[in-house]
Design a protein around this motif. Structure first.
Motif, PDB file in Angstrom:
ATOM      1  N   GLY A   1       0.703  57.055  37.728  1.00  0.00           N
ATOM      2  CA  GLY A   1       0.466  58.298  38.572  1.00  0.00           C
ATOM      3  C   GLY A   1      -0.687  59.208  38.035  1.00  0.00           C
ATOM      4  O   GLY A   1      -0.767  60.292  38.370  1.00  0.00           O
ATOM      5  N   ASN A   2      -1.773  58.674  37.539  1.00  0.00           N
ATOM      6  CA  ASN A   2      -2.817  59.353  37.189  1.00  0.00           C
ATOM      7  C   ASN A   2      -3.785  60.088  38.177  1.00  0.00           C
ATOM      8  O   ASN A   2      -3.773  59.573  39.291  1.00  0.00           O
ATOM      9  N   ASP A   3      -4.344  61.236  38.148  1.00  0.00           N
ATOM     10  CA  ASP A   3      -5.177  61.805  39.129  1.00  0.00           C
ATOM     11  C   ASP A   3      -6.619  61.317  38.966  1.00  0.00           C
ATOM     12  O   ASP A   3      -7.180  61.730  37.832  1.00  0.00           O
ATOM     13  N   TYR A   4      -7.019  60.727  39.982  1.00  0.00           N
ATOM     14  CA  TYR A   4      -8.583  60.198  39.871  1.00  0.00           C
ATOM     15  C   TYR A   4      -9.490  60.927  40.885  1.00  0.00           C
ATOM     16  O   TYR A   4      -9.035  61.446  41.876  1.00  0.00           O
ATOM     17  N   MET A   5     -10.696  61.064  40.501  1.00  0.00           N
ATOM     18  CA  MET A   5     -11.633  61.607  41.004  1.00  0.00           C
ATOM     19  C   MET A   5     -12.589  60.582  41.892  1.00  0.00           C
ATOM     20  O   MET A   5     -13.100  59.717  41.044  1.00  0.00           O
ATOM     21  N   LEU A   6     -12.814  60.622  42.913  1.00  0.00           N
ATOM     22  CA  LEU A   6     -13.479  59.603  43.662  1.00  0.00           C
ATOM     23  C   LEU A   6     -14.929  60.569  44.459  1.00  0.00           C
ATOM     24  O   LEU A   6     -14.447  61.370  44.922  1.00  0.00           O
ATOM     25  N   TYR A   7     -15.821  59.722  44.382  1.00  0.00           N
ATOM     26  CA  TYR A   7     -17.213  60.190  45.071  1.00  0.00           C
ATOM     27  C   TYR A   7     -17.635  59.128  46.180  1.00  0.00           C
ATOM     28  O   TYR A   7     -18.085  58.196  45.236  1.00  0.00           O
ATOM     29  N   PRO A   8     -17.729  59.162  47.233  1.00  0.00           N
ATOM     30  CA  PRO A   8     -17.217  60.380  47.897  1.00  0.00           C
ATOM     31  C   PRO A   8     -15.692  60.122  47.902  1.00  0.00           C
ATOM     32  O   PRO A   8     -15.210  59.120  47.922  1.00  0.00           O
TER      33      PRO A   8
END
Length: 124
Positions: A55-62
């Motif tokens: 349940g980790n929070d990932y940042m995606l671009y875009p």
């Protein structure tokens, strides 16, 4: 030769608004992490989400797009993915250690791209 300009026509059918785009496995990670990238059709555009067992929070671009991404854009999304460090505990940044083994029904050459990258780095 890999076609980096390839773009799937769509991720969705009339019956689906969420799909599994990419499955990634990080064999060099101490946890042997598996991460799945999903696409959701929300509010007139595609929203991207990364999900793992913990349940980790990932940042995606875009993080979103009005159309399916090109192969090149998908590679950038995967290679640029980061664990959100706000509230991170322990060594969670090590989850993304190494280069992933990748599978995708939408991007048939994506696995080949990462396999070649792993071989060039001596990981396979």
């Amino acid at each position: 030769m890999i076609d980096f300009k390839f773009r799937p026509e769509s991720y969705f059918t009339q019956e689906t608004t969420s799909v599994l785009l990419v499955k990634m496995n990080y064999p060099e990670s101490q946890w042997g992490e598996q991460i799945s990238i999903y696409a959701h059709w929300l509010e007139g555009k595609v929203q991207f989400e990364a999900v793992d067992f913990y349940g980790n929070d990932y940042m995606l671009y875009p993080s979103s797009s009005y159309e399916a991404l090109t192969m090149e854009d998908m590679v950038y999304l995967l290679e640029g993915m980061q664990v959100n460090t706000d509230g991170m505990e322990g060594n969670m940044e090590l989850i993304l250690d190494g280069f992933p083994e990748v599978e995708s029904d939408f991007y048939p050459e994506l696995g080949k791209y990462f396999d070649e990258k792993r071989k060039n780095l001596g990981l396979d």
